[in-house]
Design a protein around this motif. Structure first.
Motif, PDB file in Angstrom:
ATOM      1  N   ASN A   2       1.004  -1.017  -0.029  1.00 30.95           N
ATOM      2  CA  ASN A   2      -0.085  -0.025   0.054  1.00 30.95           C
ATOM      3  C   ASN A   2       1.001   1.241   0.156  1.00 30.95           C
ATOM      4  N   MET A   3       0.510   2.188  -0.865  1.00 32.22           N
ATOM      5  CA  MET A   3       1.358   3.556  -0.989  1.00 32.22           C
ATOM      6  C   MET A   3       1.539   4.197   0.543  1.00 32.22           C
ATOM      7  N   ASP A   4       0.572   3.764   1.232  1.00 32.29           N
ATOM      8  CA  ASP A   4       0.509   4.356   2.587  1.00 32.29           C
ATOM      9  C   ASP A   4       1.464   4.035   3.455  1.00 32.29           C
ATOM     10  N   SER A  89       4.525   9.554   4.289  1.00 32.93           N
ATOM     11  CA  SER A  89       3.909   8.737   3.379  1.00 32.93           C
ATOM     12  C   SER A  89       3.981   9.107   2.121  1.00 32.93           C
ATOM     13  N   ARG A  91       2.170   8.544  -0.559  1.00 29.13           N
ATOM     14  CA  ARG A  91       0.913   8.869  -1.071  1.00 29.13           C
ATOM     15  C   ARG A  91       0.613  10.403  -0.728  1.00 29.13           C
ATOM     16  N   ASP A  92       1.006  11.058   0.443  1.00 29.99           N
ATOM     17  CA  ASP A  92       0.799  12.332   0.987  1.00 29.99           C
ATOM     18  C   ASP A  92       1.784  13.395  -0.122  1.00 29.99           C
ATOM     19  N   ASP A  95       0.650  13.365  -3.526  1.00 32.59           N
ATOM     20  CA  ASP A  95      -0.508  14.433  -3.553  1.00 32.59           C
ATOM     21  C   ASP A  95      -0.255  15.753  -3.756  1.00 32.59           C
ATOM     22  N   LEU A 127       6.361   3.041  -8.359  1.00 31.37           N
ATOM     23  CA  LEU A 127       4.831   2.539  -8.969  1.00 31.37           C
ATOM     24  C   LEU A 127       5.051   1.744  -9.983  1.00 31.37           C
TER      25      LEU A 127
END
Length: 135
Positions: A2-4, A89, A91-92, A95, A127
């Motif tokens: 998971n990217m988190d 993370s 993901r953050d 974003d 990714l």
């Protein structure tokens, strides 16, 4: 994966190209060309982040016709830099990069100052690797 659960510290590059606020624009440009990089991190004597100078900033250098061999980086660097920490993370950070249209984000540590750089290239590489099913 998971990217988190993946953190900036795992993907960031620690091979940093830094300049000081007093470095001349010409020298910073040479460093970027030689290393084929789109930005240099500007750090103070204590390795604390002072700013970032990107290829985009050179548009201003050319437009304003300042003597590039006399003008310091601090004249053009962005000082309002959005940074990441090694514990953020992925993901953050991804974003934030999309939101601001950044390609690079300096990674900072409270005591050590600038410790790395995370780029869209690092994220893309991760990714493509993460989504490839293992044989």
């Amino acid at each position: 994966m998971n990217m988190d659960d993946v953190f900036v510290g795992q993907l960031m590059s620690t091979d940093l190209h830094t300049v000081s606020p007093e470095t001349l624009v010409e020298e910073a440009a040479q460093k970027m060309l030689t290393n084929d990089i789109g930005s240099v991190v500007v750090v103070g004597s204590d390795n604390q982040l002072a700013g970032i100078l990107t290829t985009t900033d050179f548009v201003s250098v050319v437009a304003e016709r300042q003597p590039k061999d006399e003008t310091p980086v601090k004249t053009y660097m962005t000082t309002d830099v959005i940074t990441a920490t090694a514990q953020d993370s992925v993901r953050d950070v991804a974003d934030a990069m999309v939101e601001h249209g950044f390609h690079h984000m300096p990674v900072v540590d409270e005591t050590e100052g600038v410790i790395g750089m995370i780029s869209t290239t690092d994220l893309t590489a991760y990714l493509s690797h993460a989504q490839t099913p293992s044989p």
